[in-house]
Design a protein around this motif. Structure first.
Motif, PDB file in Angstrom:
ATOM      1  N   TYR A  86     -10.243 -10.936  -6.353  1.00 13.75           N
ATOM      2  CA  TYR A  86      -9.662  -9.633  -6.660  1.00 13.75           C
ATOM      3  C   TYR A  86      -8.140  -9.686  -6.651  1.00 13.75           C
ATOM      4  O   TYR A  86      -7.489  -9.219  -7.582  1.00 13.75           O
ATOM      5  CB  TYR A  86     -10.159  -8.571  -5.685  1.00 13.75           C
ATOM      6  N   THR A  87      -7.559 -10.236  -5.618  1.00 16.68           N
ATOM      7  CA  THR A  87      -6.099 -10.207  -5.509  1.00 16.68           C
ATOM      8  C   THR A  87      -5.426 -11.175  -6.469  1.00 16.68           C
ATOM      9  O   THR A  87      -4.236 -11.021  -6.729  1.00 16.68           O
ATOM     10  CB  THR A  87      -5.642 -10.517  -4.071  1.00 16.68           C
ATOM     11  N   LEU A 112      -3.951  -9.116  -9.158  1.00 16.61           N
ATOM     12  CA  LEU A 112      -2.957  -8.103  -8.822  1.00 16.61           C
ATOM     13  C   LEU A 112      -1.555  -8.688  -8.827  1.00 16.61           C
ATOM     14  O   LEU A 112      -1.344  -9.833  -8.440  1.00 16.61           O
ATOM     15  CB  LEU A 112      -3.237  -7.524  -7.428  1.00 16.61           C
ATOM     16  N   PRO A 133      -2.594  -0.752  -8.285  1.00  8.79           N
ATOM     17  CA  PRO A 133      -2.640  -1.462  -7.002  1.00  8.79           C
ATOM     18  C   PRO A 133      -1.871  -2.777  -7.104  1.00  8.79           C
ATOM     19  O   PRO A 133      -1.802  -3.395  -8.161  1.00  8.79           O
ATOM     20  CB  PRO A 133      -4.132  -1.704  -6.771  1.00  8.79           C
ATOM     21  N   ARG A 134      -1.275  -3.178  -5.988  1.00  7.67           N
ATOM     22  CA  ARG A 134      -0.573  -4.456  -5.933  1.00  7.67           C
ATOM     23  C   ARG A 134      -0.650  -5.000  -4.513  1.00  7.67           C
ATOM     24  O   ARG A 134      -1.035  -4.292  -3.593  1.00  7.67           O
ATOM     25  CB  ARG A 134       0.877  -4.316  -6.387  1.00  7.67           C
ATOM     26  N   MET A 135      -0.303  -6.263  -4.368  1.00  6.64           N
ATOM     27  CA  MET A 135      -0.316  -6.917  -3.059  1.00  6.64           C
ATOM     28  C   MET A 135       1.029  -6.742  -2.378  1.00  6.64           C
ATOM     29  O   MET A 135       2.075  -6.849  -3.009  1.00  6.64           O
ATOM     30  CB  MET A 135      -0.595  -8.410  -3.212  1.00  6.64           C
ATOM     31  N   LYS A 145      -0.797   2.810   1.368  1.00  9.25           N
ATOM     32  CA  LYS A 145      -1.460   1.590   1.840  1.00  9.25           C
ATOM     33  C   LYS A 145      -2.959   1.839   1.931  1.00  9.25           C
ATOM     34  O   LYS A 145      -3.396   2.839   2.486  1.00  9.25           O
ATOM     35  CB  LYS A 145      -0.925   1.173   3.202  1.00  9.25           C
ATOM     36  N   TRP A 156     -11.852 -11.887  -1.867  1.00 10.02           N
ATOM     37  CA  TRP A 156     -10.464 -11.446  -1.760  1.00 10.02           C
ATOM     38  C   TRP A 156      -9.593 -12.188  -2.782  1.00 10.02           C
ATOM     39  O   TRP A 156      -8.788 -11.576  -3.476  1.00 10.02           O
ATOM     40  CB  TRP A 156      -9.947 -11.680  -0.347  1.00 10.02           C
ATOM     41  N   ARG A 182      -1.943  -6.989   2.480  1.00  6.63           N
ATOM     42  CA  ARG A 182      -2.522  -5.661   2.259  1.00  6.63           C
ATOM     43  C   ARG A 182      -2.470  -5.295   0.797  1.00  6.63           C
ATOM     44  O   ARG A 182      -1.691  -5.833   0.026  1.00  6.63           O
ATOM     45  CB  ARG A 182      -1.722  -4.623   3.052  1.00  6.63           C
ATOM     46  N   ILE A 183      -3.278  -4.324   0.443  1.00  2.00           N
ATOM     47  CA  ILE A 183      -3.263  -3.762  -0.900  1.00  2.00           C
ATOM     48  C   ILE A 183      -2.577  -2.402  -0.807  1.00  2.00           C
ATOM     49  O   ILE A 183      -2.900  -1.593   0.062  1.00  2.00           O
ATOM     50  CB  ILE A 183      -4.688  -3.603  -1.451  1.00  2.00           C
ATOM     51  N   LYS A 197      -6.914  -8.672   4.808  1.00  2.00           N
ATOM     52  CA  LYS A 197      -7.372  -9.937   4.250  1.00  2.00           C
ATOM     53  C   LYS A 197      -8.337 -10.643   5.198  1.00  2.00           C
ATOM     54  O   LYS A 197      -9.333 -11.212   4.779  1.00  2.00           O
ATOM     55  CB  LYS A 197      -6.171 -10.834   3.956  1.00  2.00           C
TER      56      LYS A 197
END
Length: 123
Positions: free
Chosen positions: A117-118, A121, A84-86, A101, A114, A90-91, A106
């Motif tokens: 976690y992000t 990423l 997973p990536r930003m 997607k 958020w 969105r993730i 967000k």
């Protein structure tokens, strides 16, 4: 890791639903009944749900979206080769050139959850 709903969203629904219920009860005491009280109860209930239930969970092999009401879940598996990536707010999950997607936003997520976690990423 659990990502909760944005508390602003939950409190907004809870307050608006409560105000609607109180106004309808006031009208009932004045002698007028309106079934709109049901809408107020639903909106207030939705606010309580948004404050109590997680928005989504991050597991080692998947991102799992939970339904606000009931046991339903949607799984977005992350295979060993994918990650997973930003992408904007969105993730997305990259798997062998295919990009999927994940339908999370967000603005709907708790800001601290958020960010926690992000922050791990890649962008």
């Amino acid at each position: 890791m659990k990502i909760r709903y944005n508390p602003l969203l939950g409190w907004t629904f809870l307050i608006l639903g409560s105000v609607l219920v109180l106004l309808q009860l006031w009208l009932f005491l004045l002698g007028t009944f309106s079934p709109t009280i049901v809408v107020g109860l639903i909106v207030a209930g939705l606010g309580v749900i948004y404050l109590r239930r997680p928005y989504f969970r991050v597991e080692p092999q998947a991102i799992v979206l939970t339904a606000p009401v009931g046991p339903a879940e949607r799984r977005f598996p992350v295979s060993a080769g994918g990650s997973p990536r930003m992408e904007g707010n969105r993730i997305v999950i990259d798997e062998a050139g295919a990009v999927r997607k994940v339908p999370v936003r967000k603005g709907m997520a708790h800001p601290a959850d958020w960010a926690a976690y992000t922050g791990t990423l890649p962008r």
